[in-house]
Design an enzyme around this catalytic site. Structure first.
Site, PDB file in Angstrom:
ATOM      1  N   ASP A  67       0.813  -1.216   0.000  1.00 23.40           N
ATOM      2  CA  ASP A  67       0.000   0.000   0.000  1.00 23.40           C
ATOM      3  C   ASP A  67       0.844   1.261   0.000  1.00 23.40           C
ATOM      4  OD1 ASP A  67       0.943  -0.387   2.576  1.00 23.40           O
ATOM      5  OD2 ASP A  67      -1.005  -0.851   3.427  1.00 23.40           O
ATOM      6  N   ASN A 136      -7.342  -3.033  14.220  1.00 27.44           N
ATOM      7  CA  ASN A 136      -8.728  -3.395  13.871  1.00 27.44           C
ATOM      8  C   ASN A 136      -8.795  -4.595  12.925  1.00 27.44           C
ATOM      9  OD1 ASN A 136      -7.840  -2.285  11.495  1.00 27.44           O
ATOM     10  ND2 ASN A 136      -9.474  -0.776  11.298  1.00 27.44           N
ATOM     11  N   HIS A 138      -7.100  -4.936  10.098  1.00 31.64           N
ATOM     12  CA  HIS A 138      -6.879  -4.678   8.655  1.00 31.64           C
ATOM     13  C   HIS A 138      -5.553  -5.281   8.204  1.00 31.64           C
ATOM     14  CE1 HIS A 138      -4.855  -0.540   9.576  1.00 31.64           C
ATOM     15  NE2 HIS A 138      -3.917  -1.309   9.090  1.00 31.64           N
ATOM     16  N   GLU A 143      -9.596  -2.197   5.131  1.00 33.04           N
ATOM     17  CA  GLU A 143     -10.279  -1.921   6.387  1.00 33.04           C
ATOM     18  C   GLU A 143     -11.493  -2.848   6.528  1.00 33.04           C
ATOM     19  OE1 GLU A 143      -8.805  -0.225   8.476  1.00 33.04           O
ATOM     20  OE2 GLU A 143      -8.319   1.832   7.909  1.00 33.04           O
TER      21      GLU A 143
HETATM   22  C1  GLP Z   1      -0.503   0.296   8.445  1.00 35.72           C
HETATM   23  C2  GLP Z   1      -0.217  -0.510   7.194  1.00 35.72           C
HETATM   24  C3  GLP Z   1      -0.399  -1.981   7.455  1.00 35.72           C
HETATM   25  C4  GLP Z   1       0.369  -2.365   8.701  1.00 35.72           C
HETATM   26  C5  GLP Z   1      -0.218  -1.641   9.883  1.00 35.72           C
HETATM   27  C6  GLP Z   1       0.430  -2.008  11.210  1.00 35.72           C
HETATM   28  O1  GLP Z   1      -1.840   0.575   8.611  1.00 35.72           O
HETATM   29  N1  GLP Z   1      -1.036  -0.132   6.103  1.00 35.72           N
HETATM   30  O2  GLP Z   1       0.077  -2.703   6.322  1.00 35.72           O
HETATM   31  O3  GLP Z   1       0.277  -3.757   8.888  1.00 35.72           O
HETATM   32  O4  GLP Z   1      -0.012  -0.259   9.647  1.00 35.72           O
HETATM   33  O5  GLP Z   1       1.559  -1.219  11.468  1.00 35.72           O
HETATM   34  P1  GLP Z   1       2.534  -1.456  12.672  1.00 35.72           P
HETATM   35  O6  GLP Z   1       3.414  -2.589  12.266  1.00 35.72           O
HETATM   36  O7  GLP Z   1       3.302  -0.175  12.805  1.00 35.72           O
HETATM   37  O8  GLP Z   1       1.726  -1.780  13.869  1.00 35.72           O
END
Ligand code: GLP
Length: 256
Positions: A67, A136, A138, A143
């Site tokens: 993403d 959440n 995702h 989402e």
């Molecule tokens: C973002 C990304 C996700 C990632 C998530 C968790 O929202 N789009 O791909 O898995 O963050 O991030 P973190 O590893 O910092 O908790």
């Protein structure tokens, strides 16, 4: 689902890096799907170290990031392109032209998503999709209530995701409201999936992913339908997978 609960940061990075390195040894031209966030930082540092030591070669590899935010210049400090170059791409021998991210800065995100989908259709499928998870549930920026067969698309970020990701922007108001993400359909078409999660804040999402019903409220629960999913968790993220009183084990545990 295969679940590995690791003892510490070092083991977390090593177990995850082993999966990538074993794949590239057997298939040097493999296609990797890559996440951003705090969770994969140790994995990326380990891959840089092993690449410098000559233990893994990315020369023939192709990568697709999951993403990218919409509207940030590519060189913005908060963009995922900046994150990937800082944490991984600048430290490994992956050709710059083989590292793909959605063009969040193109001015036409719907078209950029369509082009990203077409590029993956041409160069894919993904051999190993590495995922983090949002609090959440995702994955990527899929989402809750994203369709299980969704393709690359523009996603509206939820208030909880905006709040979680504000740590990278200083203030919530500075977090972009939209992102381009690979869809759940793209993720589920990957040959293998490796989901990484660390910390207490992920425990509920992990429990719902592994033990909950397959439901649109928890996008990661669709991973139950995939035949080759490995979860690498620290004890805190795995905490709710265990019965009260039971201690998380040290790795190699199977469940789900
Ligand atoms: C973002 C990304 C996700 C990632 C998530 C968790 O929202 N789009 O791909 O898995 O963050 O991030 P973190 O590893 O910092 O908790």
């Amino acid at each position: 689902m295969e679940i590995v609960v690791v003892a510490d940061e070092g083991e977390f990075a090593a177990v995850a890096a082993d999966q990538v390195c074993t794949l590239l040894r057997h298939k040097p031209a493999a296609v990797l799907g890559l996440p951003t966030g705090n969770t994969p930082v140790g994995l990326y540092a380990e891959l840089v170290k092993r690449n410098r030591a000559g233990e893994v070669d990315f020369r023939r590899c192709t990568t697709f990031n999951l993403d990218e935010y919409v509207g940030l210049p590519a060189d913005h400090a908060g963009s995922y392109r900046t994150f990937m170059w800082k944490n991984l791409f600048s430290g490994i021998n992956l050709p710059a032209t083989a590292a793909h991210l959605p063009a969040g800065d193109s001015g036409d995100p719907v078209r950029a998503a369509r082009e990203y989908e077409a590029l993956l259709a041409k160069l894919g499928p993904i051999d190993l999709m590495v995922l983090g998870i949002g609090t959440n549930g995702h994955i990527g920026f899929n989402e809750p209530y994203t369709a299980a067969d969704s393709r690359a698309h523009v996603s509206q970020l939820t208030p909880s995701t905006i709040r979680s990701n504000s740590v990278y922007f200083g203030r919530e108001e500075l977090v972009p409201r939209q992102a381009i993400t690979l869809g759940l359909g793209n993720i589920l078409e990957s040959r293998r999936i490796m989901l990484l999660a660390k910390g207490e804040s992920k425990a509920k999402a992990i429990a719902a992913t592994v033990m909950g019903e397959i439901a649109p409220t928890v996008p990661a629960s669709y991973l139950q339908r995939h035949p080759a999913v490995m979860l690498i968790l620290d004890g805190a993220a795995a905490a709710l997978l265990h019965k009260p009183g039971e201690k998380p084990g040290r790795g190699g545990e199977a469940a789900g």
